[in-house]
Write an enzyme that holds these catalytic residues in place. Structure first.
Site, PDB file in Angstrom:
ATOM      1  N   LYS A  26       0.852  -1.206   0.000  1.00 36.45           N
ATOM      2  CA  LYS A  26       0.000   0.000   0.000  1.00 36.45           C
ATOM      3  C   LYS A  26       0.881   1.247   0.000  1.00 36.45           C
ATOM      4  O   LYS A  26       0.588   2.220  -0.674  1.00 36.45           O
ATOM      5  CB  LYS A  26      -0.880  -0.023   1.244  1.00 36.45           C
ATOM      6  CG  LYS A  26      -1.461   1.323   1.626  1.00 36.45           C
ATOM      7  CD  LYS A  26      -2.389   1.228   2.821  1.00 36.45           C
ATOM      8  CE  LYS A  26      -1.908   1.890   4.095  1.00 36.45           C
ATOM      9  NZ  LYS A  26      -1.654   3.291   4.114  1.00 36.45           N
ATOM     10  N   ASN A  27       1.970   1.203   0.781  1.00 40.56           N
ATOM     11  CA  ASN A  27       2.793   2.401   0.904  1.00 40.56           C
ATOM     12  C   ASN A  27       3.680   2.645  -0.312  1.00 40.56           C
ATOM     13  O   ASN A  27       4.341   3.668  -0.393  1.00 40.56           O
ATOM     14  CB  ASN A  27       3.645   2.337   2.180  1.00 40.56           C
ATOM     15  CG  ASN A  27       2.786   2.524   3.421  1.00 40.56           C
ATOM     16  OD1 ASN A  27       1.616   2.882   3.319  1.00 40.56           O
ATOM     17  ND2 ASN A  27       3.354   2.274   4.588  1.00 40.56           N
ATOM     18  N   ASP A 120      -4.279   7.736   8.844  1.00 36.42           N
ATOM     19  CA  ASP A 120      -4.559   7.217  10.175  1.00 36.42           C
ATOM     20  C   ASP A 120      -4.360   8.299  11.224  1.00 36.42           C
ATOM     21  O   ASP A 120      -3.455   9.114  11.106  1.00 36.42           O
ATOM     22  CB  ASP A 120      -3.614   6.047  10.468  1.00 36.42           C
ATOM     23  CG  ASP A 120      -3.709   4.996   9.388  1.00 36.42           C
ATOM     24  OD1 ASP A 120      -4.751   4.961   8.717  1.00 36.42           O
ATOM     25  OD2 ASP A 120      -2.749   4.244   9.217  1.00 36.42           O
TER      26      ASP A 120
HETATM   27  C1  UD1 Z   1       4.707   6.552   5.971  1.00 35.00           C
HETATM   28  C2  UD1 Z   1       3.724   5.392   5.856  1.00 35.00           C
HETATM   29  C3  UD1 Z   1       3.360   4.862   7.218  1.00 35.00           C
HETATM   30  C4  UD1 Z   1       4.614   4.516   7.986  1.00 35.00           C
HETATM   31  C5  UD1 Z   1       5.561   5.715   8.017  1.00 35.00           C
HETATM   32  C6  UD1 Z   1       6.890   5.412   8.694  1.00 35.00           C
HETATM   33  C7  UD1 Z   1       2.457   5.924   3.860  1.00 35.00           C
HETATM   34  C8  UD1 Z   1       1.140   6.298   3.287  1.00 35.00           C
HETATM   35  N1  UD1 Z   1       2.521   5.848   5.190  1.00 35.00           N
HETATM   36  O1  UD1 Z   1       4.024   7.593   6.654  1.00 35.00           O
HETATM   37  O2  UD1 Z   1       2.565   3.699   7.071  1.00 35.00           O
HETATM   38  O3  UD1 Z   1       4.248   4.229   9.315  1.00 35.00           O
HETATM   39  O4  UD1 Z   1       5.840   6.137   6.682  1.00 35.00           O
HETATM   40  O5  UD1 Z   1       7.476   4.278   8.151  1.00 35.00           O
HETATM   41  O6  UD1 Z   1       3.423   5.676   3.166  1.00 35.00           O
HETATM   42  N2  UD1 Z   1       7.055  14.338  10.320  1.00 35.00           N
HETATM   43  C9  UD1 Z   1       7.056  15.679  10.628  1.00 35.00           C
HETATM   44  N3  UD1 Z   1       6.830  16.582   9.624  1.00 35.00           N
HETATM   45  C10 UD1 Z   1       6.600  16.199   8.340  1.00 35.00           C
HETATM   46  C11 UD1 Z   1       6.595  14.809   8.028  1.00 35.00           C
HETATM   47  C12 UD1 Z   1       6.836  13.897   9.051  1.00 35.00           C
HETATM   48  O7  UD1 Z   1       7.270  16.069  11.789  1.00 35.00           O
HETATM   49  O8  UD1 Z   1       6.394  17.060   7.466  1.00 35.00           O
HETATM   50  C13 UD1 Z   1       7.283  13.356  11.405  1.00 35.00           C
HETATM   51  C14 UD1 Z   1       6.019  12.532  11.705  1.00 35.00           C
HETATM   52  O9  UD1 Z   1       5.159  13.222  12.579  1.00 35.00           O
HETATM   53  C15 UD1 Z   1       6.610  11.287  12.324  1.00 35.00           C
HETATM   54  C16 UD1 Z   1       7.929  11.121  11.553  1.00 35.00           C
HETATM   55  O10 UD1 Z   1       8.225  12.385  10.985  1.00 35.00           O
HETATM   56  O11 UD1 Z   1       6.901  11.515  13.677  1.00 35.00           O
HETATM   57  C17 UD1 Z   1       7.880  10.057  10.473  1.00 35.00           C
HETATM   58  O12 UD1 Z   1       6.835  10.350   9.559  1.00 35.00           O
HETATM   59  P1  UD1 Z   1       6.909   9.894   8.025  1.00 35.00           P
HETATM   60  O13 UD1 Z   1       8.082   8.995   7.851  1.00 35.00           O
HETATM   61  O14 UD1 Z   1       6.824  11.119   7.186  1.00 35.00           O
HETATM   62  O15 UD1 Z   1       5.596   9.047   7.857  1.00 35.00           O
HETATM   63  P2  UD1 Z   1       4.583   9.085   6.653  1.00 35.00           P
HETATM   64  O16 UD1 Z   1       5.312   9.303   5.376  1.00 35.00           O
HETATM   65  O17 UD1 Z   1       3.448   9.974   7.007  1.00 35.00           O
END
Ligand code: UD1
Length: 435
Positions: A26-27, A120
């Site tokens: 999915k990701n 989520d």
């Molecule tokens: C993606 C996955 C999710 C997985 C995650 C980490 C998808 C749709 N989702 O989520 O299933 O759990 O990677 O492997 O691919 N953060 C910030 N600012 C930002 C972006 C992120 O502070 O602009 C922080 C988030 O709050 C979190 C951390 O960085 O604490 C990691 O987030 P991130 O790796 O970006 O997760 P997603 O890409 O949202």
């Protein structure tokens, strides 16, 4: 896709046994669909899962003017005349994909509007890294109450240091820098297999990307990209979830289609807990004929124990003999599903402290991000509402070993992220009645 009112009545049905094939993740699939927006010709993604997020992403691509056709596990995306620069507000809050569309829309139309992202309910899930990266690449970005507007006649290369190796922000940089003018260097980039998979797809489209061993990615922008085709590798989240389903119910599930290297840390964790693991080139299976030992696990970025594995692990901990500890270090609020499991008899206590590992960046905050789990817990059937996709799957796992049937509400969350879960669970012997 199922409606938001669908419920499942899950009947504990003894050990779950059988073979499960996992499709592409999915990701990765949704990100490949966004990447296809950058090509001058059609792109094809194969081995795509049938998950709700694909339906949502396909509808968003169609709304901005792409032709999307689907045939089983194959998705073809092609430019289709004039493109719109706005993703309609109707897509507000459905998943995290709109923010990734900003870069491709800017390349295509010079401006872009995307509604607020959803996904989520875990942590604040901010988009500040994405916005800063786009600004560094030369876009004017404004965040409003309804969404984000960006403008740029041409993006240009930049040096970007991510404060944390965010999966999504790294993907935003990749999707924006591949057609920018000049060189982009991103440091502290995510190295998750799904990110690398996206980079490989972009390379097939003609992008110039170098991956360095020190979380550094160098991208030399090119003016045009072509369409490409790629077979997605099996979903490591789904693979782990079904291995856990077998172990939790004292059965044995053989998972086909997910490469071993994507599961290395998960496999070692299960083996340390006493599971018997067998691995071939085609499948991986786990069983625990003499029960499981507890463990202390901290989630981490790749190649650590991934945060999406922690919910099935939590249920597994309730069935291991003794006290286990889970420390979530990626998202500050990813334990929101614990009350649903507690209602089902899982003995879990949560803490705003770093337990069972090194202090993480949530150390001096009030974030409830550690849990102590007692096993073996006698689980009870209950009526619970599922808050998100992985939590939903875990509630099914808990229901499978409860003392009586459970009613689970909010099933659409599971179907957003898992390929045909009703059929898959059924093939393993779990009795579920749809309501
Ligand atoms: C993606 C996955 C999710 C997985 C995650 C980490 C998808 C749709 N989702 O989520 O299933 O759990 O990677 O492997 O691919 N953060 C910030 N600012 C930002 C972006 C992120 O502070 O602009 C922080 C988030 O709050 C979190 C951390 O960085 O604490 C990691 O987030 P991130 O790796 O970006 O997760 P997603 O890409 O949202």
């Amino acid at each position: 896709m199922v409606g938001v009112t669908e419920t499942w009545q899950v009947e504990p049905s003894g050990p779950l046994r059988g073979d499960i094939g996992v499709r592409g993740s999915k990701n990765a699939v949704t990100k490949h669909m966004v990447a296809a927006m950058l090509g001058d010709g059609p792109s094809t993604i194969r081995n795509a899962p049938e998950v709700g997020d694909v339906d949502i992403t396909a509808a968003m691509l169609e709304a901005v003017g792409f032709a999307v056709s689907r045939d089983g596990g194959e998705i073809t995306i092609a430019p289709n005349g004039k493109l719109e620069s706005r993703v309609p507000a109707a897509f507000t809050g459905l998943n995290r994909i709109p923010i990734l569309m900003l870069g491709p829309l800017l390349h295509r139309t010079g401006e872009a509007f995307v509604p607020l992202v959803g996904g989520d309910p875990i942590g604040r899930r901010p988009v500040d890294f994405h916005v800063s990266a786009l600004r560094a690449l030369g876009a004017e970005v404004e965040a409003g109450p309804d969404g984000i507007t960006a403008r740029a006649t041409r993006l240009h290369g930049a040096r970007i240091d991510l404060p944390y190796p965010s999966v999504g922000a790294t993907e935003t940089v990749l999707l924006s820098a591949v057609r920018a003018e000049g060189k982009t260097v991103v440091r502290n980039a995510a190295t998750e297999p799904e990110v690398v998979e996206l980079a490989l797809f972009l390379q097939r489209m003609g992008a110039h990307i170098e991956l360095s061993p020190d979380r550094r990615i160098v991208i030399e922008g090119v003016p045009r990209l072509r369409g490409a085709s790629r077979w997605l590798a099996g979903d490591r989240l789904e693979a782990f979830s079904y291995l856990a389903a077998g172990l939790i119910t004292r059965g044995e599930v053989r998972v086909h289609g997910c490469p071993q290297d994507r599961l290395v840390t998960a496999i070692t964790t299960l083996a340390k807990m006493g599971a018997q693991i067998d691995i071939t080139d085609e499948w991986i299976t786990a069983s625990a004929p003499s029960g499981l030992r507890p463990a202390a696990v901290s989630t981490d970025t790749h190649p650590g124990f991934m945060t999406d594995w922690q919910q099935p692990l939590m249920v597994l901990f309730t069935q291991a003999e003794g006290m286990s500890v889970l420390h979530e270090t990626v998202f500050e609020n990813r334990l929101v599903y614990v009350p649903a499991l507690q209602k089902m008899g899982c003995e879990i206590e949560t803490f705003a402290a770093c337990l069972g590992g090194e202090a993480c960046r949530f150390h001096d905050t009030n974030a409830v991000h550690s849990a102590v789990i007692r096993g073996v817990s006698k689980l009870v059937g209950a009526d619970v509402t599922l808050p998100d996709v992985r939590a939903g799957f875990s509630a099914v796992l808990a229901a499978a070993v409860a003392d009586r049937p459970s009613v689970l509400r909010g099933i659409h969350h599971i179907e957003r992220g898992y390929h045909r879960p009703f059929d898959q669970f059924g093939s393993l012997g779990l009795t579920i009645h749809r309501g």
